[in-house]
Design a protein around this motif. Structure first.
Motif, mmCIF file in Angstrom:
data_model
loop_
_atom_site.group_PDB
_atom_site.id
_atom_site.type_symbol
_atom_site.label_atom_id
_atom_site.label_comp_id
_atom_site.label_asym_id
_atom_site.label_seq_id
_atom_site.Cartn_x
_atom_site.Cartn_y
_atom_site.Cartn_z
ATOM 1 N N LEU A 223 -105.472 5.183 -39.808
ATOM 2 C CA LEU A 223 -104.690 3.950 -39.677
ATOM 3 C C LEU A 223 -104.628 3.156 -40.975
ATOM 4 O O LEU A 223 -103.955 2.124 -41.037
ATOM 5 N N GLY A 224 -105.354 3.622 -41.986
ATOM 6 C CA GLY A 224 -105.355 2.908 -43.266
ATOM 7 C C GLY A 224 -106.190 1.645 -43.258
ATOM 8 O O GLY A 224 -105.966 0.743 -44.068
ATOM 9 N N ILE B 150 -108.656 12.905 -44.408
ATOM 10 C CA ILE B 150 -109.372 11.907 -43.614
ATOM 11 C C ILE B 150 -110.644 11.455 -44.305
ATOM 12 O O ILE B 150 -110.929 10.270 -44.427
ATOM 13 N N PHE B 151 -111.419 12.414 -44.797
ATOM 14 C CA PHE B 151 -112.754 12.093 -45.312
ATOM 15 C C PHE B 151 -112.805 11.977 -46.832
ATOM 16 O O PHE B 151 -113.863 11.753 -47.390
ATOM 17 N N ALA B 152 -111.694 12.166 -47.516
ATOM 18 C CA ALA B 152 -111.658 11.994 -48.966
ATOM 19 C C ALA B 152 -110.636 10.922 -49.283
ATOM 20 O O ALA B 152 -109.690 10.706 -48.534
ATOM 21 N N PRO B 153 -110.795 10.225 -50.412
ATOM 22 C CA PRO B 153 -109.891 9.136 -50.742
ATOM 23 C C PRO B 153 -108.485 9.632 -51.030
ATOM 24 O O PRO B 153 -108.283 10.710 -51.574
ATOM 25 N N SER C 213 -106.621 1.355 -47.598
ATOM 26 C CA SER C 213 -106.595 2.824 -47.578
ATOM 27 C C SER C 213 -106.693 3.426 -48.974
ATOM 28 O O SER C 213 -107.048 4.596 -49.119
ATOM 29 N N GLN C 214 -106.382 2.650 -50.011
ATOM 30 C CA GLN C 214 -106.407 3.166 -51.373
ATOM 31 C C GLN C 214 -107.717 2.862 -52.093
ATOM 32 O O GLN C 214 -107.865 3.188 -53.274
ATOM 33 N N GLY D 235 -115.050 -1.233 -44.153
ATOM 34 C CA GLY D 235 -113.841 -1.581 -43.416
ATOM 35 C C GLY D 235 -114.183 -2.072 -42.027
ATOM 36 O O GLY D 235 -115.265 -1.784 -41.498
ATOM 37 N N TRP D 236 -113.253 -2.813 -41.416
ATOM 38 C CA TRP D 236 -113.579 -3.415 -40.123
ATOM 39 C C TRP D 236 -113.779 -2.391 -38.999
ATOM 40 O O TRP D 236 -114.567 -2.667 -38.079
#
Length: 284
Positions: A151-152, A273-276, A66-67, A221-222
Motif C-alpha cells: 500500500l506504500g 515487497i521486502f526490498a526498497p 514507500s520510497q 511506518g504506521w
C-alpha cells in the motif's frame, strides 16, 4: 506528646485518615515509583520511542513513505572485526538496562526474577507457549508489513547482510535476544509492576504499554506500529494471565531471529515487497 500509629479520626467522627508520618511515607513512595518509571523509560524503550516518532515525522515530511528505508542492525564500522566489537558492546550495554530494571524490582524478601517469571523453572511450558505465540503473532506480523509495503505505507526495512563475516548470524541472534529481553522485561515485567503499585487498572496498564510498544516501532511506518500495538495487547493479556515473562521473551526472540536472519532471504525472493523500491530519477 507521643504520636500514635493508629489512623486519626476526622472532626466529623465518621472518616479515618492516615497520620501525617504515614501519609508522607505514601507520598514519597508514589513519587519514587514515578521517578523510577520516568528514568527507566528515558534511558531505554521510552527514549527509543521518542526517536522513533521523530524519525517517522521526519520521513513523512521528506518524501513518499514507500520510497524511504531504514536499516535493521546497521553496521557500526566499515571494518568487520571492529563492527562486531561495536555491535557486541551495544548489545551488552542494552542488556545492562534490563539488569537495571530487574535490580529496581528486587526486594529483600522477594526474588524479582521469580516474581516476573524470568527463570527456567517451567521452561518447557514457557517454550511451548512462546512457540504458540510465534504462530499467532509472527506470521500475521509479516503479513502486516507486506500489506503496508504493497500500500506504500511502510518504510522499507533493510536487513543486515549475512555474508559479510562468519560471526554475523551469531550477533543477529544475540540482537534478537536483546530485543526480546529489553521489550518484555521493561514493558511487561517492570512497567506492569510499577503501574500496578500506583493503582492503575489492568486494562489501563495493558493498553498504555501496548501503545508505547507501537510508538517504539513507528519508525517502520504506521502499519508496523499498529501491528505492534496488537502484539502488545496480546502479550499484555498473556502476562496478566500467566504471570510469567519468559514465554513472551521466547516468542519475541524467535520472531526477531526469523526477521533478522530470514529477512535477507525474503528480500532476495520477493524484492518488490521486502526490498526498497528505487526512487524515481529527477528526469522521469
Amino acid at each position: 506528646m507521643e504520636q500514635s500509629d493508629k489512623p486519626a479520626r476526622s472532626r466529623g467522627g465518621a472518616d479515618w485518615t492516615y497520620p501525617p508520618a504515614i501519609a508522607r511515607t505514601e507520598t514519597y513512595r508514589r513519587r519514587r515509583l514515578g521517578w523510577e518509571i520516568a528514568i527507566v523509560l528515558l534511558v531505554s524503550v521510552g527514549q527509543s520511542a521518542i526517536y522513533s516518532v521523530v524519525s517517522f515525522v521526519r520521513a513523512a515530511t521528506r518524501a513518499p513513505i514507500s520510497q524511504q528505508q531504514t536499516q535493521l542492525n546497521p553496521s557500526r564500522s566499515a571494518e568487520p572485526l571492529w563492527d562486531a566489537i561495536y555491535q557486541f558492546l551495544d548489545i551488552f550495554f542494552s542488556l545492562a538496562l534490563v539488569a537495571l530494571a530487574v535490580y529496581l524490582l528486587w526486594e529483600p524478601t522477594s526474588n524479582a526474577l521469580r516474581r516476573i517469571g524470568l527463570d527456567f523453572r517451567r521452561f518447557g511450558g514457557d517454550a511451548a507457549r512462546g512457540l504458540l505465540l510465534v504462530v499467532l503473532i509472527g506470521a500475521p506480523g509479516i503479513g502486516v508489513y507486506a500489506i503496508g509495503r504493497a500500500l506504500g505505507q511502510s518504510i522499507a526495512v533493510i536487513p543486515a547482510p549475512l555474508d559479510s563475516s562468519w560471526w554475523v548470524i551469531a550477533l543477529l541472534v544475540l540482537a534478537a535476544l536483546r530485543a526480546g529481553l529489553t521489550e518484555e522485561v521493561i514493558f511487561l515485567g517492570f512497567l506492569f509492576d510499577r503501574l500496578r503499585r500506583l493503582g492503575w487498572s489492568w486494562t489501563g496498564i495493558i493498553v498504555s504499554t501496548a501503545l508505547l510498544r507501537g510508538s517504539y516501532h513507528l519508525y517502520q511506518g504506521w502499519p508496523s506500529a499498529l501491528g505492534n500495538v496488537v502484539m502488545g495487547l496480546v502479550f499484555g493479556w498473556c502476562y496478566k494471565r500467566w504471570g510469567r515473562v519468559m514465554p513472551l521473551v521466547v516468542a519475541h526472540t524467535i520472531i526477531d531471529i526469523v526477521a533478522f536472519v530470514g529477512y535477507p532471504l525474503a528480500a532476495a525472493w520477493w524484492p518488490g515487497i521486502f526490498a526498497p523500491t528505487p526512487a524515481p530519477s529527477p528526469s522521469s
